[in-house]
Design an enzyme around this catalytic site. Structure first.
Site, mmCIF file in Angstrom:
data_model
loop_
_atom_site.group_PDB
_atom_site.id
_atom_site.type_symbol
_atom_site.label_atom_id
_atom_site.label_comp_id
_atom_site.label_asym_id
_atom_site.label_seq_id
_atom_site.Cartn_x
_atom_site.Cartn_y
_atom_site.Cartn_z
ATOM 1 N N ARG A 15 0.758 -1.200 -0.018
ATOM 2 C CA ARG A 15 -0.061 -0.073 -0.095
ATOM 3 C C ARG A 15 0.640 1.168 0.104
ATOM 4 N NH1 ARG A 15 -0.446 4.540 2.405
ATOM 5 N NH2 ARG A 15 0.036 3.888 4.401
ATOM 6 N N ASP A 16 1.518 1.632 1.097
ATOM 7 C CA ASP A 16 2.201 2.808 1.263
ATOM 8 C C ASP A 16 3.446 2.841 0.072
ATOM 9 O OD1 ASP A 16 3.472 5.174 1.896
ATOM 10 O OD2 ASP A 16 3.505 4.752 4.079
ATOM 11 N N HIS A 207 5.438 4.778 12.515
ATOM 12 C CA HIS A 207 5.506 4.618 11.047
ATOM 13 C C HIS A 207 6.384 5.651 10.542
ATOM 14 C CE1 HIS A 207 3.033 4.210 7.292
ATOM 15 N NE2 HIS A 207 3.750 5.327 7.060
ATOM 16 N N HIS A 209 8.979 7.182 7.639
ATOM 17 C CA HIS A 209 9.764 7.182 6.404
ATOM 18 C C HIS A 209 11.169 7.715 6.750
ATOM 19 C CE1 HIS A 209 6.057 6.833 3.816
ATOM 20 N NE2 HIS A 209 5.419 7.022 4.943
ATOM 21 N N CYS A 240 4.473 9.164 0.091
ATOM 22 C CA CYS A 240 3.093 9.720 -0.137
ATOM 23 C C CYS A 240 3.000 10.690 -1.193
ATOM 24 C CB CYS A 240 2.756 10.493 1.340
ATOM 25 S SG CYS A 240 1.067 10.918 1.239
ATOM 26 N N ASN A 249 8.840 4.261 3.427
ATOM 27 C CA ASN A 249 8.916 3.852 4.854
ATOM 28 C C ASN A 249 10.452 3.141 4.862
ATOM 29 O OD1 ASN A 249 5.851 3.422 4.143
ATOM 30 N ND2 ASN A 249 6.180 3.753 6.220
HETATM 31 P P1 HMG Z 1 -13.081 14.851 -1.879
HETATM 32 O O1 HMG Z 1 -12.825 15.240 -3.173
HETATM 33 O O2 HMG Z 1 -13.163 15.734 -0.623
HETATM 34 O O3 HMG Z 1 -14.222 13.861 -1.829
HETATM 35 O O4 HMG Z 1 -12.073 13.716 -1.533
HETATM 36 P P2 HMG Z 1 -15.799 14.089 -2.475
HETATM 37 O O5 HMG Z 1 -16.661 13.183 -1.543
HETATM 38 O O6 HMG Z 1 -16.233 15.362 -2.990
HETATM 39 O O7 HMG Z 1 -15.355 13.016 -3.816
HETATM 40 C C1 HMG Z 1 -14.750 13.417 -4.821
HETATM 41 C C2 HMG Z 1 -14.660 12.207 -5.892
HETATM 42 O O8 HMG Z 1 -13.794 11.174 -5.187
HETATM 43 C C3 HMG Z 1 -16.059 11.728 -6.349
HETATM 44 O O9 HMG Z 1 -15.820 11.442 -7.455
HETATM 45 C C4 HMG Z 1 -16.165 10.533 -5.156
HETATM 46 O O10 HMG Z 1 -17.067 9.685 -5.927
HETATM 47 C C5 HMG Z 1 -14.639 9.959 -5.299
HETATM 48 P P3 HMG Z 1 -16.188 12.235 -8.772
HETATM 49 O O11 HMG Z 1 -17.494 12.637 -8.573
HETATM 50 O O12 HMG Z 1 -15.306 13.334 -8.881
HETATM 51 O O13 HMG Z 1 -16.048 11.174 -9.868
HETATM 52 N N1 HMG Z 1 -14.523 9.464 -3.939
HETATM 53 C C6 HMG Z 1 -13.986 7.971 -4.043
HETATM 54 N N2 HMG Z 1 -13.858 7.282 -4.961
HETATM 55 C C7 HMG Z 1 -13.498 5.926 -4.458
HETATM 56 N N3 HMG Z 1 -13.156 5.631 -3.068
HETATM 57 C C8 HMG Z 1 -13.661 6.490 -2.058
HETATM 58 C C9 HMG Z 1 -14.023 7.651 -2.451
HETATM 59 N N4 HMG Z 1 -14.374 8.922 -1.663
HETATM 60 C C10 HMG Z 1 -14.796 9.792 -2.746
HETATM 61 N N5 HMG Z 1 -13.624 6.420 -0.870
HETATM 62 C C11 HMG Z 1 -10.965 11.853 -0.512
HETATM 63 C C12 HMG Z 1 -11.683 12.981 -0.276
HETATM 64 C C13 HMG Z 1 -10.569 11.374 0.818
HETATM 65 C C14 HMG Z 1 -11.791 10.715 -0.990
HETATM 66 C C15 HMG Z 1 -9.977 12.185 -1.502
HETATM 67 O O14 HMG Z 1 -9.111 13.255 -0.780
HETATM 68 C C16 HMG Z 1 -8.897 10.929 -1.585
HETATM 69 O O15 HMG Z 1 -9.035 9.807 -2.022
HETATM 70 N N6 HMG Z 1 -7.560 11.039 -0.942
HETATM 71 C C17 HMG Z 1 -6.506 10.230 -1.235
HETATM 72 C C18 HMG Z 1 -5.641 10.232 0.198
HETATM 73 C C19 HMG Z 1 -4.623 8.931 0.027
HETATM 74 O O16 HMG Z 1 -4.845 8.416 -0.226
HETATM 75 N N7 HMG Z 1 -3.482 9.588 0.614
HETATM 76 C C20 HMG Z 1 -2.221 8.728 0.655
HETATM 77 C C21 HMG Z 1 -2.512 7.727 1.684
HETATM 78 S S1 HMG Z 1 -2.333 8.406 3.299
HETATM 79 C C22 HMG Z 1 -0.608 8.166 3.636
HETATM 80 O O17 HMG Z 1 0.052 7.599 3.028
HETATM 81 C C23 HMG Z 1 -0.039 8.351 5.232
HETATM 82 C C24 HMG Z 1 0.477 7.497 5.928
HETATM 83 O O18 HMG Z 1 1.144 6.305 5.184
HETATM 84 C C25 HMG Z 1 0.890 7.648 7.267
HETATM 85 C C26 HMG Z 1 2.050 8.607 6.956
HETATM 86 O O19 HMG Z 1 2.782 8.087 6.633
HETATM 87 O O20 HMG Z 1 1.561 9.762 7.331
HETATM 88 C C27 HMG Z 1 -0.953 6.296 6.327
HETATM 89 MG MG MG Z 2 3.215 6.532 5.077
#
Ligand code: HMG
Ligand code: MG
Length: 304
Positions: A15-16, A207, A209, A240, A249
């Protein structure tokens, strides 16, 4: 110094590790990676994200991956779920654990999940409730706990505040994340010590990086406090999409080598992890970022 005798590793490479890959990684490769990681002995394999495919295209195949893996009894297959739509995907995919991911930094919260910290908690609340109602575990991630790529410094109070909000949602585990790999051990100790006043230490994970090469030192600082769970990524894959310049990571192989060398049990077979790291690195056309993986490969080549 007294260290834990057993440490749990959550393998986040699928995933990450892969979420930021620009090249298309076929589902068949992701499935083989998850299967190899399960076979290596991890108790928790983070296998995908149910997020917007427009935002993170690489994770768009997570349902296929979850449908294709060979599930090993006792292994927790976890996925990221930012909202109820994501939760529904996770439920349909028969995930064992959902990860709700917030931030101690307002600026990062807006960039990563397009809402404020307070709004994110309200989005996560029904996810946590639904997960519990369906017998799934809930893990939380607190991003930018050691610093933010947009706002810079993040206070310990902001981290603790985020931990308390997640505790209130009934999370089973809360991960403190150094998203951009900027932290150093003394600050890491201070952050984890403060977090442990708000949530049980044995349910807090680290966690890290490895952008600045501090991650193993930071894991060691956590071990000294008694932290027993860490997220790591095979071959040091990853980054990310919303933390430009941040590398993957800490490499799983490097952490395992350190832990096993210290006599700490993980239940994980380092040789099989190295093979998984070689497998995915070859597919991606690079050598593993893990120094332990490269060193062991060189040793094997010399012996052959
Ligand atoms: P948004 O634009 O605020 O939400 O996104 P929305 O509800 O207005 O939806 C926008 C569009 O996304 C719509 O589609 C929804 O249907 C779709 P459109 O009408 O434009 O075609 N949508 C979805 N599609 C699939 N699955 C869903 C979903 N929700 C809405 N669940 C949202 C908000 C959170 C969805 C968006 O900002 C997003 O997906 N962000 C991705 C964030 C992400 O994955 N980041 C990386 C992971 S976090 C990370 O790596 C950190 C971590 O490792 C720890 C660390 O290291 O810090 C965990
Ligand atoms: Mg991470």
């Amino acid at each position: 110094m007294k260290y834990p005798t057993h440490v749990n590793i959550v393998e986040v490479g699928a995933r990450d590790g892969l979420q930021n890959e620009k090249q298309d990684v076929p589902s068949s490769v992701k499935i083989e990676l998850v299967n190899r990681l399960s076979d290596a002995g991890f108790g928790n394999v983070e296998s995908g994200s149910f997020v917007s495919p427009k935002w993170v295209p690489q994770m768009a195949t997570s349902a296929d991956v979850m449908a294709g893996i060979h599930r090993k009894p006792g292994v927790i297959y976890s996925v990221l779920t930012p909202n109820m739509r994501g939760f529904e995907g996770a439920l349909a995919a028969r995930a064992d654990e959902v990860v709700i991911f917030g931030s101690a930094s307002e600026a990062f919260s807006q960039t990563n999940i397009n809402c404020s910290i307070a709004e994110s908690i309200e989005r996560f609340r029904p996810v946590a409730e639904a997960a519990k109602a369906n017998g799934m575990r809930v893990r939380a991630a607190v991003s930018c706990a050691l610093g933010c790529p947009f706002q810079g410094e993040v206070s310990i109070a902001a981290v603790v505040d985020c931990v308390m909000r997640f505790a209130d949602l009934g999370c089973d585990d809360i991960g403190i994340a150094d998203t951009i790999g900027i932290g150093t051990p003394a600050r890491v100790s201070a952050v984890f010590e403060a977090a442990a006043k708000a949530f049980p230490l044995n349910q807090i994970s680290g966690h890290f990086h490895d952008t600045y090469g501090q991650a193993c030192a930071n894991v060691l600082a956590c071990l000294e406090l008694g932290v027993t769970t860490f997220d790591t990524s095979v071959a040091g894959l990853g980054g990310c999409p919303y933390a430009k310049g941040a590398t993957g990571n800490v490499a799983t192989e490097d952490v395992l080598y350190m832990l096993h060398g210290m006599g700490i049990n993980t239940g994980i077979n380092l040789d099989l992890v190295c093979e998984a790291g070689q497998f995915i690195s070859q597919v991606l056309g690079r050598v593993p970022h893990s120094r332990v993986n490269r060193a062991l490969a060189a040793k094997r080549a010399l012996q052959a």
